[in-house]
Enzyme design. Structure first.
Site, PDB file in Angstrom:
ATOM      1  N   LYS A  34       0.829  -1.208   0.000  1.00 49.48           N
ATOM      2  CA  LYS A  34       0.000   0.000   0.000  1.00 49.48           C
ATOM      3  C   LYS A  34       0.861   1.256   0.000  1.00 49.48           C
ATOM      4  CE  LYS A  34      -0.585   0.016   5.041  1.00 49.48           C
ATOM      5  NZ  LYS A  34      -1.568   0.015   6.144  1.00 49.48           N
ATOM      6  N   TYR A 252      13.358  32.710   5.564  1.00 54.18           N
ATOM      7  CA  TYR A 252      12.077  33.406   5.638  1.00 54.18           C
ATOM      8  C   TYR A 252      11.735  33.757   7.083  1.00 54.18           C
ATOM      9  CZ  TYR A 252      10.783  32.414   0.789  1.00 54.18           C
ATOM     10  OH  TYR A 252      10.726  32.376  -0.582  1.00 54.18           O
TER      11      TYR A 252
END
EC number: 5.1.1.1
Length: 357
Positions: A34, A252
């Site tokens: 999966k 930032y």
């Protein structure tokens, strides 16, 4: 080509598979594929483990992808079907479907074709499966279905088999052991942690998930403690190096302040690659030339920063984010998450290199 890439080591995959087969005895292990084989590439893993007796996926889309690769190994859908018409696809492609609620049971009653099915029991996870109050009715309905519904067995999932205290897991196992099953029904209970910790839960089939990819199924340590080898290693390069004075800021929002005079590296890694913006806290390490250094500041779309202190490295120097030399489990714990999230988070733009083929 961008420097960031994940390296998939097929020799490590084969090593882990051999160990799983040995540790699962007398059971047969299912290979859990999966989420693109936990980010390792479902196609690559499925084709490499061509002696697997069973594959397990979450949904029918993943199962169909296997068939389109020409893989005819039995596949079980761990979440079952989401719509009644998906049973036609199960019949056409020869998928096994899980049945975990009465809605799915009703779809089977109304289905005129032939399909293989597994009954999911909620033994204490309280997620999917028939509860203890529902199980008698679920078995009664299962037994009443016509022979075109071919029951393969019963499945459950342990909630705490990865913890030191196995009390809850043993209660779940006792719950399953009280079931009276038809003679031909198989039992599939043990996940990766239970393969190691609960050999009494092996029965007929086990489900090898995270351990197949070389990572510890437990809340502590890393896979090497159990003889496992990491299949995925993620590396990038230093793009630039800047010297900062004490208290000078970078990134930032001035997200990083230099604690002292030293060197700051910018590396090719960002949230555009799937690396969560919230991961860097100054505690998450990377590995450069065998030394650990912290990720700092704010992760940008394409770049992140590493504080080198008094050390300096040239542009182009390799940086390991996690894998063969820096345990994925260590990085996950530092990031406040689990290894599964690290291996599955990377986006398609991250280059993949296959080794050991």
């Amino acid at each position: 080509m961008r420097a960031l890439k994940k390296i998939i080591n097929l020799n490590a995959l084969r090593h882990n598979w051999a160990l799983i087969k040995q540790r699962s005895l007398p059971a047969t292990p299912m290979v859990v594929l999966k989420a693109d084989a936990y980010g390792h590439g479902m196609t690559t893993v499925a084709k490499t483990l061509d002696d697997a007796r069973y594959f397990a996926v979450s949904c029918i889309e993943e199962a169909i992808a296997l068939r389109h690769l020409g893989i005819d190994t039995p596949v079980v859908l761990l979440e079952g079907v989401y719509r009644a018409d998906e049973l036609l696809l199960c019949e056409y492609y020869q998928f096994d479907t899980l049945v975990h609620n009465f809605r799915q049971m009703q779809w089977l009653k109304e289905f005129n074709g032939s399909v293989k099915a597994w009954l999911k029991v909620d033994s204490g996870m309280h997620r999917l499966g028939f509860t203890q109050d529902e199980i008698a009715e679920a078995f009664a309905q299962a037994h009443s279905l016509p022979v075109n519904i071919q029951w393969q067995g019963v499945i459950t999932h342990f909630a705490c088999s990865d913890e030191d205290d196995l009390t809850h897991a043993k209660k779940q196992l006792a719950c399953m052991d009280r079931l009276v099953l038809p003679a031909h029904w198989k039992r599939c209970y043990a996940n990766s942690a239970a393969i190691f910790a609960l050999p009494q839960a092996h029965y007929d089939y086990t489900r090898s998930g995270i351990m197949l990819y070389g990572l510890s199924p437990f809340m502590h340590g890393d896979g090497s403690a159990y003889g496992l080898q990491p299949v995925m290693t993620v590396i990038t390069e230093i793009l630039a190096v800047r010297h900062l004075e004490k208290n000078e800021t970078a990134g930032y929002g001035q997200g990083f302040t230099a604690p002292e005079s030293g060197w700051l590296a910018t590396i090719a890694l960002g949230y555009g690659d799937g690396f969560a913006r919230t991961i860097t806290s100054g505690a998450v390490p990377v590995l450069i030339a065998g030394q650990r250094y912290p990720l700092v500041g704010r992760v940008a779309m394409d770049m992140a920063m590493v504080w080198l202190g008094s050390d300096r490295y040239a542009e182009g120097t390799i940086v390991e984010l996690f894998g063969s030399h820096l345990p994925t489990e260590e990085v996950a714990r530092a990031a406040g998450t689990i290894p599964h999230t690290l291996t599955t988070m990377l986006m398609p733009r991250v280059h993949v290199e296959i080794v050991g083929g």
